[in-house]
Motif scaffolding. Sequence first.
Motif, PDB file in Angstrom:
ATOM      1  N   SER A   1       0.854  -1.192   0.000  1.00 42.05           N
ATOM      2  CA  SER A   1       0.000   0.000   0.000  1.00 42.05           C
ATOM      3  C   SER A   1       0.884   1.235   0.000  1.00 42.05           C
ATOM      4  N   ILE A   2       0.377   2.322  -0.563  1.00 45.46           N
ATOM      5  CA  ILE A   2       1.160   3.554  -0.653  1.00 45.46           C
ATOM      6  C   ILE A   2       0.216   4.745  -0.549  1.00 45.46           C
ATOM      7  N   GLU A   3       0.663   5.776   0.131  1.00 43.63           N
ATOM      8  CA  GLU A   3      -0.160   6.961   0.328  1.00 43.63           C
ATOM      9  C   GLU A   3       0.657   8.203  -0.003  1.00 43.63           C
ATOM     10  N   LEU A   4       0.045   9.116  -0.793  1.00 45.99           N
ATOM     11  CA  LEU A   4       0.694  10.386  -1.127  1.00 45.99           C
ATOM     12  C   LEU A   4      -0.304  11.471  -0.744  1.00 45.99           C
ATOM     13  N   SER A   5      -0.066  12.171   0.343  1.00 49.53           N
ATOM     14  CA  SER A   5      -1.137  13.065   0.801  1.00 49.53           C
ATOM     15  C   SER A   5      -1.394  14.229  -0.159  1.00 49.53           C
ATOM     16  N   ALA A   6      -0.332  14.789  -0.739  1.00 45.38           N
ATOM     17  CA  ALA A   6      -0.526  16.020  -1.512  1.00 45.38           C
ATOM     18  C   ALA A   6      -0.809  15.766  -2.986  1.00 45.38           C
ATOM     19  N   PHE A   7      -0.509  14.578  -3.472  1.00 42.73           N
ATOM     20  CA  PHE A   7      -0.627  14.307  -4.906  1.00 42.73           C
ATOM     21  C   PHE A   7      -1.542  13.111  -5.156  1.00 42.73           C
ATOM     22  N   THR A   8      -1.869  12.895  -6.415  1.00 43.70           N
ATOM     23  CA  THR A   8      -2.757  11.774  -6.734  1.00 43.70           C
ATOM     24  C   THR A   8      -2.161  10.899  -7.841  1.00 43.70           C
ATOM     25  N   PHE A   9      -2.566   9.638  -7.869  1.00 49.44           N
ATOM     26  CA  PHE A   9      -2.081   8.725  -8.899  1.00 49.44           C
ATOM     27  C   PHE A   9      -2.809   8.999 -10.211  1.00 49.44           C
ATOM     28  N   SER A  10      -2.041   9.005 -11.284  1.00 50.98           N
ATOM     29  CA  SER A  10      -2.596   9.364 -12.589  1.00 50.98           C
ATOM     30  C   SER A  10      -3.487   8.270 -13.157  1.00 50.98           C
ATOM     31  N   GLU A  11      -4.406   8.701 -14.000  1.00 49.75           N
ATOM     32  CA  GLU A  11      -5.242   7.771 -14.758  1.00 49.75           C
ATOM     33  C   GLU A  11      -4.424   6.955 -15.745  1.00 49.75           C
ATOM     34  N   LYS A  12      -3.207   7.430 -16.025  1.00 47.34           N
ATOM     35  CA  LYS A  12      -2.370   6.709 -16.986  1.00 47.34           C
ATOM     36  C   LYS A  12      -1.901   5.365 -16.440  1.00 47.34           C
ATOM     37  N   ASN A  13      -2.088   5.143 -15.145  1.00 44.74           N
ATOM     38  CA  ASN A  13      -1.678   3.863 -14.570  1.00 44.74           C
ATOM     39  C   ASN A  13      -2.738   2.805 -14.813  1.00 44.74           C
ATOM     40  N   LYS A  14      -2.278   1.568 -14.837  1.00 43.98           N
ATOM     41  CA  LYS A  14      -3.191   0.429 -14.928  1.00 43.98           C
ATOM     42  C   LYS A  14      -2.905  -0.483 -13.751  1.00 43.98           C
ATOM     43  N   PHE A  15      -3.918  -1.206 -13.357  1.00 39.67           N
ATOM     44  CA  PHE A  15      -3.750  -2.206 -12.304  1.00 39.67           C
ATOM     45  C   PHE A  15      -3.602  -3.566 -12.995  1.00 39.67           C
ATOM     46  N   THR A  16      -2.530  -4.260 -12.726  1.00 40.69           N
ATOM     47  CA  THR A  16      -2.237  -5.508 -13.436  1.00 40.69           C
ATOM     48  C   THR A  16      -2.077  -6.662 -12.444  1.00 40.69           C
ATOM     49  N   VAL A  17      -2.661  -7.796 -12.781  1.00 40.31           N
ATOM     50  CA  VAL A  17      -2.511  -8.992 -11.953  1.00 40.31           C
ATOM     51  C   VAL A  17      -1.948 -10.114 -12.827  1.00 40.31           C
ATOM     52  N   LEU A  18      -0.908 -10.766 -12.345  1.00 43.84           N
ATOM     53  CA  LEU A  18      -0.313 -11.889 -13.073  1.00 43.84           C
ATOM     54  C   LEU A  18      -0.508 -13.156 -12.256  1.00 43.84           C
ATOM     55  N   GLY A  19      -0.973 -14.210 -12.891  1.00 47.26           N
ATOM     56  CA  GLY A  19      -1.123 -15.467 -12.170  1.00 47.26           C
ATOM     57  C   GLY A  19      -2.166 -16.318 -12.841  1.00 47.26           C
ATOM     58  N   CYS A  20      -2.150 -17.616 -12.520  1.00 47.35           N
ATOM     59  CA  CYS A  20      -3.107 -18.517 -13.153  1.00 47.35           C
ATOM     60  C   CYS A  20      -4.186 -18.958 -12.190  1.00 47.35           C
ATOM     61  N   ASP A  21      -4.062 -18.530 -10.942  1.00 44.91           N
ATOM     62  CA  ASP A  21      -5.044 -18.969  -9.955  1.00 44.91           C
ATOM     63  C   ASP A  21      -5.179 -17.848  -8.928  1.00 44.91           C
ATOM     64  N   ASP A  22      -5.248 -16.620  -9.425  1.00 45.82           N
ATOM     65  CA  ASP A  22      -5.162 -15.490  -8.506  1.00 45.82           C
ATOM     66  C   ASP A  22      -6.213 -14.437  -8.780  1.00 45.82           C
ATOM     67  N   TYR A  23      -6.680 -13.805  -7.703  1.00 46.67           N
ATOM     68  CA  TYR A  23      -7.426 -12.575  -7.862  1.00 46.67           C
ATOM     69  C   TYR A  23      -6.888 -11.583  -6.867  1.00 46.67           C
ATOM     70  N   SER A  24      -6.923 -10.343  -7.263  1.00 45.11           N
ATOM     71  CA  SER A  24      -6.342  -9.333  -6.406  1.00 45.11           C
ATOM     72  C   SER A  24      -7.321  -8.191  -6.264  1.00 45.11           C
ATOM     73  N   ILE A  25      -7.345  -7.621  -5.079  1.00 47.23           N
ATOM     74  CA  ILE A  25      -8.262  -6.504  -4.822  1.00 47.23           C
ATOM     75  C   ILE A  25      -7.434  -5.251  -4.586  1.00 47.23           C
ATOM     76  N   ILE A  26      -7.774  -4.196  -5.319  1.00 46.98           N
ATOM     77  CA  ILE A  26      -7.117  -2.920  -5.072  1.00 46.98           C
ATOM     78  C   ILE A  26      -8.163  -2.018  -4.440  1.00 46.98           C
ATOM     79  N   SER A  27      -7.799  -1.377  -3.337  1.00 46.44           N
ATOM     80  CA  SER A  27      -8.738  -0.402  -2.790  1.00 46.44           C
ATOM     81  C   SER A  27      -8.009   0.906  -2.600  1.00 46.44           C
ATOM     82  N   GLY A  28      -8.745   1.983  -2.696  1.00 51.06           N
ATOM     83  CA  GLY A  28      -8.134   3.295  -2.593  1.00 51.06           C
ATOM     84  C   GLY A  28      -9.159   4.319  -2.206  1.00 51.06           C
ATOM     85  N   ARG A  29      -8.737   5.604  -2.349  1.00 51.62           N
ATOM     86  CA  ARG A  29      -9.602   6.671  -1.870  1.00 51.62           C
ATOM     87  C   ARG A  29      -9.407   7.845  -2.804  1.00 51.62           C
TER      88      ARG A  29
END
Length: 734
Positions: free
Chosen positions: A113-141
């Motif tokens: 997990s990572i927090e940047l109080s003054a700035f925000t993560f860009s829409e240019k990012n993608k959330f990627t999951v690699l695996g053959c038997d995996d699911y991943s949950i991303i949560s944010g604010r």
Amino acid sequence: MLLHFILSLYTLPFTTLQDSNTSAIAKPNCPTHCGNVTVPYPFGIGKDTGCSLDDSFYVTCNSSYKPPKLFLGSTDDNIEIYSISESEFRIHNEFANRCYNRNGTISEDYDWSIELSAFTFSEKNKFTVLGCDDYSIISGRNDGGEFSSACMGVCSKAQDVAENGQCPGVGCCQTSIPKGLDYYSITLNSFQNHTGVWSFNRCGFAFVGEEGTFVFQGTNDLSLEGGVWERIDATVPVVVDWVIARDTRNCSEPSACKENSSCYVVEGGGYRCRCNNGYEGNPYLDPGCQDINECNDPGTHPCYGDCKNTPGSYNCTCPSGSFGDAKIENGCQHPNNSKSSSSIFIIAMVFGLLAVLSGILGIFYCIRRRKVMKLREKFFEKNGGLLLKEKIKSQGSHDAMTLFSIAQLRKASNNYSQENIIGRGAFGVVYKGVLSDKREVAIKKSIIVDESQAEQFINEVFILTQVIHRNVVKLLGCCLEEEIPVLVYEFISNNTRFHHIHSRLGGMSWLSWENRLRVAVEAAGALAYLHSETIMPIIHRDVKSTNILLDDNYTIKISDFGASRLIPLDHEHVTTLVKGTLGYLDPEYFNTSQLTEKSDVYSFGVVLDELITGKKVISADRSNDEKNIATYFVNSVTENRLHEIIEPRILDEGTLEQIQGVADLVKKCLNLQGCDRPTMKEVVLELGNLRKSTAHPWIQQQTFEETRSVAHEVGQCDIFEFSVVTSGYGKMGC
Ligand SMILES: *[C@@H]1O[C@H](CO)[C@@H](O)[C@H](O)[C@H]1NC(C)=O
Ligand SMILES: *[C@@H]1O[C@H](CO)[C@@H](O)[C@H](O)[C@H]1NC(C)=O
Ligand SMILES: *[C@@H]1O[C@H](CO)[C@@H](O)[C@H](O)[C@H]1NC(C)=O
Ligand SMILES: *[C@@H]1O[C@H](CO)[C@@H](O)[C@H](O)[C@H]1NC(C)=O
Ligand SMILES: *[C@@H]1O[C@H](CO)[C@@H](O)[C@H](O)[C@H]1NC(C)=O
Ligand SMILES: *[C@@H]1O[C@H](CO)[C@@H](O)[C@H](O)[C@H]1NC(C)=O
Ligand SMILES: *[C@@H]1O[C@H](CO)[C@@H](O)[C@H](O)[C@H]1NC(C)=O
Ligand SMILES: *[C@@H]1O[C@H](CO)[C@@H](O)[C@H](O)[C@H]1NC(C)=O
């Protein structure tokens, strides 16, 4: 004129260089760089040095790293910055991962997990999951409140996984994240603790990173062999949007934007400054943005007349005495007068001369061209073109066979350029080509054919185009206009040959026991088809691991029929020239020049041998008489040293019966006497049964015994009778 042009070319780079440092990057007495990263104000190096706009823009340059590294805040915050632009910066990436033991227990678990109080993560990012038997949950604010999303990577077999860099959900899943997150956390979970996929995928990964920077490499990435961790670390940054005063929704401090720049409000809160059109520099620092001297930059601001810089713009006019648009080439026109008539005369002279010259060249070209055309026709005839045309016509199968022209193939292969070469063999060079309809093909310049063989060559080409089998590379057509006929095959893009057994990079992980058996069964099936199900039996003559290709879907494709021969049923077949590859070459054929389908069986035995031992076909490391893998193998089996030469991974994954079964089969195929070898059909049958025995262990014993006795009966042959073999072909000798 020319001199002037050259001069202006030379002065150009210097002027632009001079121009770029007139505006300030950072505040006076503040460092502007950390290593090769530029640090523009409002960012500033050092806390309480006054270099940054406020504490949120303070960065640290730690020069105990070589080269120095830049961190957001202090080194301890551990957020490394790679670059800073007008509205974004890119930071180091971290990922969540979870790895499993064979028994399904977790061996490594790391959430992120990572927090940047003054700035925000860009829409240019993608959330990627690699695996053959995996699911991943991303949560944010973000502004809108809490956000969470999930992505899952599922696959059951390694061969289902795509390799084309896309993330279609099979083994790799990618999804977007909303704008304005200032915090996110990633957790990973598995459906079945990787128990079903452990052999090729032991860990799941999840990370956020700039879109387009991560290129999925299929099973390589899933098995960790391709160094996926290091690759993400080195090449996939996270993009962060920066703004000033994120908690206000307006340009709360208009004075923050200096002269000749303006303030704009950023969606989601805060503002940034931007230089006005025609100005450049740092809009947050005095003296503000500077006028761009467009006349020094003809690349983006072309001017073919007199250029004059003006504040925020430039004035480009035609030289006095002419009129028109000087911003386009030849846009200025001279009114007719006596001065220009002399230049018209010179131009006319030059054109006249050129016309005469090109006329002469034209005549030469025509003569040459006619010669070339004649030659092409001759080659076409010599190579049996007319015969082939007739055959195509009589069979009415236009689709099956294309006669390509020289020009088509030259164009497709970039005039047979070195860069297009994808393979070289004893029988020719293979080029990659793209036809005008965008189809990718493999173009092979091969076999020198003399006139007496033309008919046979055409027969062969024609029959090969009729070979339609999913495990045989398809011949699309040929070109007969060159001296040496050129063959055009379907292109196997992946080009992963299974000789990767020997290259420790990448191939290893995919080559599980199950996959090896599949390779063997498919390749054997294709050979059996060639031997017994085509119009006339085809003997490949050059079966070896490098001629077994894998396409994008990991389907086996037998290739390289450069040496193959059709065997007319009613003819003896003694070839004058023994062809093949050392190590794979059937010793009987070598000694007698008597070509039968059993020569392919021998070569296939060598391939199978490679497949289970992972050893080189010819190796100087082995003792004299065992340099050759075939002898080495047979000796080892005879001396009961089988377990020593089988690749350790196979001993792990295969059952004893299977391994013994394959070894027996290899030994049979490598029999010195052709008629003692099984036919390809029998090989397919036996391999198929061995392969099935993993799935149904309880029937294993029975089928195994059965096929064994069948193979034994058929392989019965005590005396090799030359006369019998020559009277027919193949099995009849046994
Ligand atoms: C531009 O660079 C030169 C030498 O690199 C330096 O002397 C000069 O002061 C710089 N000008 C500004 C405005 O920073
Ligand atoms: C900075 O230098 C590193 C290697 O020294 C290089 O990989 C990187 O691309 C450079 N970054 C920029 C923005 O030039
Ligand atoms: C630089 O990094 C090293 C290693 O992480 C650390 O020990 C040191 O305190 C840092 N220096 C500064 C000035 O932050
Ligand atoms: C599972 O395997 C790991 C390592 O292989 C071992 O440490 C662990 O005790 C095993 N757990 C069970 C329940 O068998
Ligand atoms: C996966 O492992 C967890 C804990 O190690 C266990 O509770 C769960 O039953 C396992 N699930 C499966 C499908 O094996
Ligand atoms: C900007 O918005 C804040 C409240 O969000 C308000 O107090 C301030 O007066 C506004 N300033 C301008 C220049 O509109
Ligand atoms: C800003 O632009 C105006 C006109 O566009 C000009 O008069 C003024 O000198 C410029 N200021 C600076 C600092 O370049
Ligand atoms: C550009 O130059 C022409 C002629 O020199 C003049 O008439 C015109 O006003 C100039 N335009 C600008 C924007 O300076």
